[in-house]
Design a protein around this motif. Structure first.
Motif, PDB file in Angstrom:
ATOM      1  N   UNK A   1       9.861  19.704 -11.872  1.00  0.00           N
ATOM      2  CA  UNK A   1       9.718  18.869 -13.075  1.00  0.00           C
ATOM      3  C   UNK A   1      10.798  17.806 -13.207  1.00  0.00           C
ATOM      4  N   UNK A   2      11.303  17.314 -12.088  1.00  0.00           N
ATOM      5  CA  UNK A   2      12.295  16.229 -12.118  1.00  0.00           C
ATOM      6  C   UNK A   2      11.614  14.980 -11.550  1.00  0.00           C
ATOM      7  N   UNK A   3      10.559  14.553 -12.271  1.00  0.00           N
ATOM      8  CA  UNK A   3       9.687  13.500 -11.770  1.00  0.00           C
ATOM      9  C   UNK A   3      10.354  12.131 -11.698  1.00  0.00           C
ATOM     10  N   UNK A   4      11.208  11.829 -12.654  1.00  0.00           N
ATOM     11  CA  UNK A   4      11.885  10.525 -12.658  1.00  0.00           C
ATOM     12  C   UNK A   4      12.749  10.378 -11.410  1.00  0.00           C
ATOM     13  N   UNK A   5      13.527  11.423 -11.090  1.00  0.00           N
ATOM     14  CA  UNK A   5      14.369  11.391  -9.891  1.00  0.00           C
ATOM     15  C   UNK A   5      13.507  11.273  -8.639  1.00  0.00           C
TER      16      UNK A   5
END
Length: 539
Positions: free
Chosen positions: A273-277
């Protein structure tokens, strides 16, 4: 759209991936250094008990040829004569006692090793093998520890930590004051080796497209082979074990630049769930590959939805042995992992036994790795099963034949050992691919994880295997021959997976067995229905 589809849009093996493989392949050279350096740092030079030598003798003038008796066993290295001449051999019928005044070592090949510095000979000889086994056990601990931490905290950070541990403890080992501290430091280096090997391979695989994954995996093996060869030259130039240990470890500090150049795994970031990164790295990769794409966060959400749905149904390690076909295939694959690594490191760490120059033998064994890994690229597409069986048979047969060759024919023995190494190296490359295709998707990671543990156990036992020489000089090579031949026979019981769809469920693996059970249930239901209908008609 899942991550594999994203890769197809940004390039599955473009400039970004090629540069990534440069970063993950260079450390493989140093991994080979650390894995095989004990061939030189732990070498046992010819040695004589000081009490058996003339008082005027010096290491440079002594005749170390006195060491060998007709059956090839050392006689003057561990005992001294109590009567008659000081140089009398125990075999002449003189009373003897153990050597208590130390040893003189030949300096013809080595200036110093851990054996010469800490007298790891005679009654202490087993400590040398034990030290190698403790180092290998570090790989097992590292596989368990860093595999878990990488899944939790990411591939990149664990690679960086492992490289730091490797350099720090590797340099510290060069200054170890005694054997026990040296062994403890080497254990820590072993744990870091697993951290780098596993996560560098996974990081590369997670960034590589489906079509290029097998080739990309072989690339890292080639660099390990380069390290194998280069080590022979480095060890030839540096004959002191402390300087050699320092030479292979200190350059590891240069890997601090990886803090800035090594990318994160976008696949792992999305799964956590670290989609931005993840998209920052994906956009960078797309730009470098010349295939820029728009920032579409919806794609990440779709990927996550699919990922969580796939994880709803949990499977355990018990599923590997719960059903008959799966149990048979799992146990065979675990044995193949074990025997490949047992024999691979058994041959690699004991090249001095073949009677030729140790540096030349090391280089030859390293050169053998290249064609062995290359040939699998051509045989794997034809048949996984036949390839595994054939190379195990070649490796095992060659090892067995070395026991039939007299010790004075060292070139013939080395050639046979080289053929054995060729077969085992190719077989070891195949088992990675084969096992991933034998296990169904729902338990594939569990299966490969247990297989890797069995491989590490083989690595731990490989140095200890040569203690069997005390029972029979040929025992290690007999074992190195019979175990692969048994594995070749067991391979006949595995399915062919080349050019076939991967099994996704245990039911896919069980096939006919579960189908027969289902047919039995259907037959029972039909019989019950017929009985019911007949009873209604009777009424």
């Amino acid at each position: 759209m899942n991550f594999d589809e994203v890769l197809s849009k940004i390039g599955g093996f473009g400039k970004f991936q090629k540069l990534l493989y440069v970063w993950i392949c260079v450390p493989q050279i140093f991994l080979a250094f650390h894995m095989l350096v004990s061939v030189f740092t732990g070498a046992v030079p010819p040695h004589l008990c000081r009490s058996t030598l003339p008082s005027a003798g010096t290491p440079s003038t002594l005749n170390f040829s006195l060491l060998s008796s007709p059956d090839g066993l050392p006689e003057l290295s561990c005992t001294k004569a109590l009567n008659h001449s000081d140089a009398a051999a125990p075999g002449d019928g003189h009373l003897t006692m153990s050597c208590q005044e130390g040893w003189e070592y030949s300096t013809e090949t080595f200036q110093s090793t851990i054996v010469t510095e800490w007298n790891l000979v005679c009654s202490n000889a087993s400590l040398n093998n034990l030290g190698s086994s403790i180092y290998m056990s570090g790989l097992l601990v590292g596989a368990l520890l860093f595999g878990y931490l990488a899944d939790k905290y990411g591939r990149r950070i664990i690679i960086l930590i492992s490289l730091a541990i490797q350099a720090t403890f590797g340099v510290a080992a060069a200054f170890a004051p005694n054997f026990y501290i040296y062994t403890a430091l080497r254990f820590m280096v072993g744990t870091s080796i697993s951290g780098v090997i596993m996560n560098a391979f996974v990081l590369g695989t997670e960034w590589t497209g489906l079509r290029q994954r097998m080739l990309a995996g072989i690339i890292t093996d080639y660099f390990f082979g380069f390290g194998y060869i280069i080590l022979a030259g480095v060890a030839y130039l540096i004959r002191d074990w402390r300087k050699l240990q320092l030479a292979i470890s200190a350059p590891g500090f240069l890997f601090f630049i990886y803090i800035w150049v090594l990318p994160k795994s976008a696949r792992w970031l999305m799964a956590n769930d670290r989609n931005e990164e993840a998209w920052e790295v994906i956009l960078k990769a797309a730009e470098m590959n010349g295939k820029p794409i728009s920032k579409d966060l919806e794609m990440c959400q779709v990927y996550q939805t699919e990922d969580k749905t796939a994880l709803k149904k949990k499977h355990s390690l018990f599923d590997l042995v719960r059903t008959p076909t799966m149990r048979k295939q799992s146990l065979i694959v675990f044995y193949l992992w074990f025997v490949n690594v047992l024999v691979y490191y058994g041959l690699s760490l004991n090249i001095s036994d073949f009677g030729m120059n140790i540096y030349l033998t090391q280089m030859i064994f390293g050169l053998v790795e290249m064609p062995a890994r290359t040939i699998t690229l051509f045989t794997l597409n034809r048949s996984r099963k036949f390839s595994q069986l054939a190379f195990l048979t070649v490796g095992g047969s060659a090892c067995l034949l070395t026991t039939c060759i007299p010790s004075d024919l060292s070139i013939v023995r080395t050639v046979l050992a080289m053929i054995g190494k060729f077969g085992i190296t190719a077989s070891l490359s195949i088992i990675y691919v084969y096992s991933a295709e034998v296990f169904p998707t729902v338990i594939r990671q569990n299966g490969i994880g247990i297989g890797s543990m069995c491989a590490r156990i083989g690595g731990v036992l490989a140095p200890m295997m040569y203690l069997l020489r005390n029972i029979n000089p040929h025992a290690p090579m007999v074992l190195s021959g019979l175990c692969p031949l048994l594995g070749a026979g067991l391979t006949l019981m595995l399915p062919e997976t080349a050019n076939k769809p991967l099994p996704d469920t245990i039911k896919d693996v069980e096939g006919e067995i579960l189908s027969d059970e289902e047919d039995s249930v259907k037959t029972a239901i039909l019989d019950l229905r017929n009985v019911t209908m007949d009873s209604h008609r009777t009424d």
